[in-house]
Design a protein around this motif. Sequence first.
Motif, PDB file in Angstrom:
ATOM      1  N   VAL A  71       0.881  -1.161   0.000  1.00 45.05           N
ATOM      2  CA  VAL A  71       0.000   0.000   0.000  1.00 45.05           C
ATOM      3  C   VAL A  71       0.926   1.220   0.000  1.00 45.05           C
ATOM      4  CG1 VAL A  71      -0.257   0.011   2.533  1.00 45.05           C
ATOM      5  CG2 VAL A  71      -1.978   1.117   1.101  1.00 45.05           C
ATOM      6  N   TYR A  72       0.555   2.253  -0.739  1.00 46.61           N
ATOM      7  CA  TYR A  72       1.388   3.448  -0.863  1.00 46.61           C
ATOM      8  C   TYR A  72       0.927   4.496   0.142  1.00 46.61           C
ATOM      9  CZ  TYR A  72       2.515   1.062  -5.191  1.00 46.61           C
ATOM     10  OH  TYR A  72       2.894   0.107  -6.114  1.00 46.61           O
ATOM     11  N   LEU A  73       1.831   4.851   1.053  1.00 52.18           N
ATOM     12  CA  LEU A  73       1.514   5.782   2.140  1.00 52.18           C
ATOM     13  C   LEU A  73       2.623   6.812   2.306  1.00 52.18           C
ATOM     14  CD1 LEU A  73       0.417   3.058   4.709  1.00 52.18           C
ATOM     15  CD2 LEU A  73      -1.115   4.640   3.509  1.00 52.18           C
ATOM     16  N   GLY A  74       2.257   7.987   2.766  1.00 49.91           N
ATOM     17  CA  GLY A  74       3.241   9.041   3.019  1.00 49.91           C
ATOM     18  C   GLY A  74       4.327   8.555   3.956  1.00 49.91           C
ATOM     19  N   GLY A  75       5.580   8.731   3.547  1.00 53.64           N
ATOM     20  CA  GLY A  75       6.718   8.222   4.301  1.00 53.64           C
ATOM     21  C   GLY A  75       7.481   9.301   5.032  1.00 53.64           C
ATOM     22  N   ARG A  76       8.783   9.106   5.144  1.00 56.93           N
ATOM     23  CA  ARG A  76       9.622   9.969   5.986  1.00 56.93           C
ATOM     24  C   ARG A  76       9.730  11.404   5.490  1.00 56.93           C
ATOM     25  NH1 ARG A  76      14.912   6.588   4.572  1.00 56.93           N
ATOM     26  NH2 ARG A  76      14.857   6.984   2.360  1.00 56.93           N
ATOM     27  N   PHE A  77       9.485  11.671   4.202  1.00 56.20           N
ATOM     28  CA  PHE A  77       9.589  13.031   3.685  1.00 56.20           C
ATOM     29  C   PHE A  77       8.226  13.708   3.522  1.00 56.20           C
ATOM     30  CE2 PHE A  77      13.417  10.879   1.928  1.00 56.20           C
ATOM     31  CZ  PHE A  77      14.351  11.558   2.701  1.00 56.20           C
ATOM     32  N   SER A  78       7.170  13.062   3.986  1.00 56.66           N
ATOM     33  CA  SER A  78       5.835  13.647   3.857  1.00 56.66           C
ATOM     34  C   SER A  78       5.425  14.290   5.176  1.00 56.66           C
ATOM     35  CB  SER A  78       4.825  12.573   3.462  1.00 56.66           C
ATOM     36  OG  SER A  78       4.674  11.661   4.522  1.00 56.66           O
ATOM     37  N   SER A  79       4.444  15.156   5.096  1.00 60.33           N
ATOM     38  CA  SER A  79       3.955  15.791   6.321  1.00 60.33           C
ATOM     39  C   SER A  79       2.908  14.943   7.018  1.00 60.33           C
ATOM     40  CB  SER A  79       3.372  17.168   5.999  1.00 60.33           C
ATOM     41  OG  SER A  79       2.295  17.039   5.088  1.00 60.33           O
ATOM     42  N   CYS A  80       2.312  13.975   6.310  1.00 57.99           N
ATOM     43  CA  CYS A  80       1.227  13.181   6.895  1.00 57.99           C
ATOM     44  C   CYS A  80       1.718  12.054   7.796  1.00 57.99           C
ATOM     45  CB  CYS A  80       0.312  12.635   5.805  1.00 57.99           C
ATOM     46  SG  CYS A  80       1.071  11.382   4.734  1.00 57.99           S
ATOM     47  N   GLY A  81       2.809  11.409   7.441  1.00 58.04           N
ATOM     48  CA  GLY A  81       3.344  10.311   8.245  1.00 58.04           C
ATOM     49  C   GLY A  81       2.440   9.097   8.331  1.00 58.04           C
ATOM     50  N   CYS A  82       1.634   8.873   7.301  1.00 59.21           N
ATOM     51  CA  CYS A  82       0.681   7.761   7.325  1.00 59.21           C
ATOM     52  C   CYS A  82       1.362   6.394   7.412  1.00 59.21           C
ATOM     53  CB  CYS A  82      -0.249   7.839   6.117  1.00 59.21           C
ATOM     54  SG  CYS A  82      -1.403   9.231   6.210  1.00 59.21           S
ATOM     55  N   HIS A  83       2.532   6.237   6.808  1.00 58.95           N
ATOM     56  CA  HIS A  83       3.240   4.950   6.883  1.00 58.95           C
ATOM     57  C   HIS A  83       3.574   4.626   8.337  1.00 58.95           C
ATOM     58  CE1 HIS A  83       6.440   2.141   4.886  1.00 58.95           C
ATOM     59  NE2 HIS A  83       5.935   1.585   5.964  1.00 58.95           N
ATOM     60  N   SER A  84       4.016   5.616   9.088  1.00 58.32           N
ATOM     61  CA  SER A  84       4.334   5.392  10.509  1.00 58.32           C
ATOM     62  C   SER A  84       3.103   4.993  11.297  1.00 58.32           C
ATOM     63  CB  SER A  84       4.940   6.654  11.125  1.00 58.32           C
ATOM     64  OG  SER A  84       6.182   6.928  10.534  1.00 58.32           O
ATOM     65  N   LEU A  85       1.969   5.599  10.998  1.00 59.06           N
ATOM     66  CA  LEU A  85       0.723   5.246  11.680  1.00 59.06           C
ATOM     67  C   LEU A  85       0.306   3.821  11.323  1.00 59.06           C
ATOM     68  CD1 LEU A  85      -1.261   8.569  11.153  1.00 59.06           C
ATOM     69  CD2 LEU A  85      -0.139   7.779  13.256  1.00 59.06           C
ATOM     70  N   TYR A  86       0.470   3.465  10.066  1.00 57.54           N
ATOM     71  CA  TYR A  86       0.114   2.122   9.574  1.00 57.54           C
ATOM     72  C   TYR A  86       0.940   1.065  10.307  1.00 57.54           C
ATOM     73  CZ  TYR A  86      -1.450  -1.248   6.007  1.00 57.54           C
ATOM     74  OH  TYR A  86      -2.038  -2.301   5.339  1.00 57.54           O
ATOM     75  N   ASP A  87       2.216   1.349  10.538  1.00 54.12           N
ATOM     76  CA  ASP A  87       3.108   0.407  11.215  1.00 54.12           C
ATOM     77  C   ASP A  87       3.079   0.570  12.729  1.00 54.12           C
ATOM     78  OD1 ASP A  87       3.890  -0.549   8.748  1.00 54.12           O
ATOM     79  OD2 ASP A  87       5.769   0.568   8.704  1.00 54.12           O
ATOM     80  N   GLY A  88       2.337   1.543  13.218  1.00 52.44           N
ATOM     81  CA  GLY A  88       2.331   1.867  14.640  1.00 52.44           C
ATOM     82  C   GLY A  88       1.479   0.933  15.480  1.00 52.44           C
TER      83      GLY A  88
END
Length: 128
Positions: A71-88
Amino acid sequence: MKKYSKKGLERRKAERECLSEFFIRHVNKIKTEKLHCANCEEKLKGDVSEVAHRLPKSTFKSIQCDDDNVVYLGGRFSSCGCHSLYDGTNEQLQSLNIFSAEKEIVEELLEKVTEKYNWKLLDRWLIN
């Protein structure tokens, strides 16, 4: 950092052999198709941190390079940080806009898994 024996290092390298091409393919897809974060629609930059595995690649080696496990999610250079939430935490994952749709995809993806998994995974995705 975990230390591996020579034999263990060779086994780990063989297990992860497909990942390099996998990430290159998906980063190129983000760039060429000008994709957006699946959760919040922020435009993605084309960084490897925007390629999220639905089921962890370290645990589910049988599907680590399966295109359905992405799944494509905002990563370390994005302001949303959705990838971190997904893995959180479970609560962070379950609070995402895409949780219900992702839950259905994960249920289907589990049919491809050859490894044994435990109730904690099912609990994370609220699967009975």
